[in-house]
Design a protein around this motif. Structure first.
Motif, PDB file in Angstrom:
ATOM      1  N   TYR A 205      12.862  11.543  61.907  1.00 41.73           N
ATOM      2  CA  TYR A 205      13.815  12.365  61.657  1.00 41.73           C
ATOM      3  C   TYR A 205      14.768  12.361  62.926  1.00 41.73           C
TER       4      TYR A 205
ATOM      5  N   GLU B 216       7.933  12.218  67.974  1.00 41.29           N
ATOM      6  CA  GLU B 216       7.457  11.826  66.568  1.00 41.29           C
ATOM      7  C   GLU B 216       6.645  10.426  66.860  1.00 41.29           C
TER       8      GLU B 216
ATOM      9  N   ASN C 169       6.658  12.897  57.857  1.00 40.61           N
ATOM     10  CA  ASN C 169       7.793  13.170  57.613  1.00 40.61           C
ATOM     11  C   ASN C 169       8.295  13.016  56.142  1.00 40.61           C
TER      12      ASN C 169
ATOM     13  N   TYR D 282       5.401  10.605  61.412  1.00 42.52           N
ATOM     14  CA  TYR D 282       4.764  12.056  61.505  1.00 42.52           C
ATOM     15  C   TYR D 282       4.996  12.732  62.962  1.00 42.52           C
ATOM     16  N   THR D 283       4.703  14.039  62.803  1.00 40.65           N
ATOM     17  CA  THR D 283       4.763  14.698  64.086  1.00 40.65           C
ATOM     18  C   THR D 283       3.499  15.287  63.995  1.00 40.65           C
TER      19      THR D 283
END
Ligand SMILES: C[S@@+](CC[C@H](N)C(=O)[O-])C[C@H]1O[C@@H](n2cnc3c(N)ncnc32)[C@H](O)[C@@H]1O
Length: 438
Positions: free
Chosen positions: A206, A213, A200, A221-222
């Motif tokens: 997010y 996530e 991200n 991060y995804t």
């Protein structure tokens, strides 16, 4: 005439070459385990013709990866350590592994590549994929020919493999990537989507609705579908997978391609196999594989690597200029044997049969001659013993390989004799020979 204007003639000449490939019968020489995969030594065009005509392999290969010479105009060699004289001295000799210099220029190179791509198309399954690994020297031409041979519509990806190692120049940006062209044969090709981390912005969460996530030491991060720029390190000097082959590629690069382009049990092929990276990665991922290389030292490198990988394969030789190795071997009663069947097999001499075919310079040739006088066993690189030779094919149960750091190979092997004994020996240049010891 400008090369651009010659491209369609080059393609036509390549088609001609492809349609007239010399028929060569590849002969089995050694079977490792159940022999289910193939390691072939010879020209790949002849080998592919053999696969299609003699082995009924047209449209049978799910994934083809090739890492051919890049038109770099260089010769590639590797250093081999040897001991001689007072035994503490370990000089290295430089051996030519393969040549990528083209006296007839880029047209000859492109004809070599295109005639082989045409043959590969014949072997690829209808839902298969082919990956051609090149760099800035020729990938732009290869892409045009791939469009012509496989069809523009069958372009799948241009993957950028980015790495750190190699030199740099003050006159340009550092050239630190290779280009991998991925094409299919039809629109219905097999492809397994792979996922990768996407950090991200600011490594912060997010918290979007419905988006899963994750977090690691770097941040949030995804997981997204893998993109076409890959950062993978070259094989390091101390890496366990390093074979010493000069243009060896990392297994993780091949694993990624294999996982995306095939399922377990599928057949993969690499016709410019070098040190056997594709075969090693395919083996570990549970795929079947076919390897081919024209260089006897490349093939020997791959063979040792794949034996250590516990692979099953058959070694085949085509019409290759494979030097013979002269060796002496004998069967001896084992010292502490209580049974008649336990014997020692011992190698007492190993040298190239024809020194003029050894790919080294003059200074190194002098070292080799001295070593042959001193103790020729230092040239022994690999040997295998079949204690129950069936009179047809050498199918060894035991192997010995040279310890590179110590620059030596064990010269004695214990074996439980069940019939005739066959021995295959290869020297450090890849020359080899088989003998049956009665
Ligand atoms: C860049 S190297 C491949 C390196 C390999 N990917 C690895 O990871 O070790 C290219 C190889 O193509 C082989 N080669 C060149 N021309 C060939 C031909 N006509 N048939 C078979 N192999 C060939 C060379 O001997 C060399 O080992």
């Amino acid at each position: 005439m400008e090369l651009l204007e010659r491209l369609s003639s080059i393609l036509a000449e390549s088609r001609e070459e492809y349609s007239k490939v010399k028929k060569v019968s590849f002969k089995e020489q050694e079977r490792i385990g159940n022999g289910s995969n193939i390691l072939a030594v010879g020209d790949n065009l002849e080998f592919m013709r053999f696969l299609a005509d003699e082995r009924d392999m047209s449209e049978k290969i799910q994934f083809i990866y090739i890492d051919p010479p890049f038109f770099s105009k260089l010769n590639y060699g590797s250093d081999i350590k040897l001991k001689y004289g007072d035994k503490k001295t370990i000089p290295a000799i430089k051996q030519l592994s393969y040549s990528d210099s083209w006296k007839d220029g880029i047209e000859a190179y492109l004809r070599m590549l295109c005639s082989r791509l045409l043959m590969m198309k014949e072997l690829l399954t209808d839902d298969g994929l082919i990956c051609v690994h090149l760099d800035w020297h020729a990938s732009h031409y290869a892409r045009i020919f791939m469009d012509a041979i496989f069809g523009e519509k069958n372009f799948v990806n241009e993957i950028v493999w980015q790495y750190k190692s190699g030199g740099s120049s003050k006159k340009r940006f550092s050239r630190k990537h290779d280009t991998l062209l991925l094409y299919s044969k039809s629109k219905d090709y097999k492809f397994n989507t792979l996922k990768e981390k996407s950090y991200n912005r600011g490594y912060k969460p997010y918290r979007f609705k419905g988006v899963k996530e994750y977090r690691d030491e770097a941040g949030w991060y995804t997981m997204v579908n893998m993109k076409d720029v890959w950062q993978i390190d070259m094989v390091g000097r101390t890496s366990a997978e390093r074979t010493g082959y000069v243009t060896q590629k990392p297994e993780s690069l091949l694993t990624r391609l294999i996982m995306a382009c095939t399922d377990e049990g599928d057949l993969c092929a690499d016709f410019f196999g070098g040190s056997g990276t594709m075969a090693a990665a395919a083996q570990k991922a549970g795929r079947s594989w076919i390897y081919c290389d024209i260089g006897v030292s490349a093939a020997l490198n791959a063979q040792k690597r794949l034996i250590l990988n516990e692979s099953d394969f058959t070694i085949m030789f085509g019409d290759v200029d494979n030097g013979k190795c002269a060796f002496a071997a004998e069967v001896e009663e084992h010292v502490s044997s209580t049974s008649d069947n336990i014997v020692d097999v011992r190698i007492s001499d190993c040298r190239p049969e024809n020194l003029s075919s050894v790919p080294v310079g003059e200074a190194d040739m002098a070292k080799i001659k001295r070593i042959i006088k001193d103790n020729s066993l230092q040239l022994l690189d690999y040997w295998s013993v079949d204690c129950n030779y069936d009179g047809i094919l050498h199918t060894p149960q035991s192997f010995r390989m040279r310890d590179k750091a110590k620059a030596q190979c064990e010269e004695k092997m214990l074996c439980k004799k069940k019939g005739d004994i066959s021995v295959r020996v290869a020297d450090i240049f890849g020359n080899s020979a088989i003998k049956v010891l009665k």
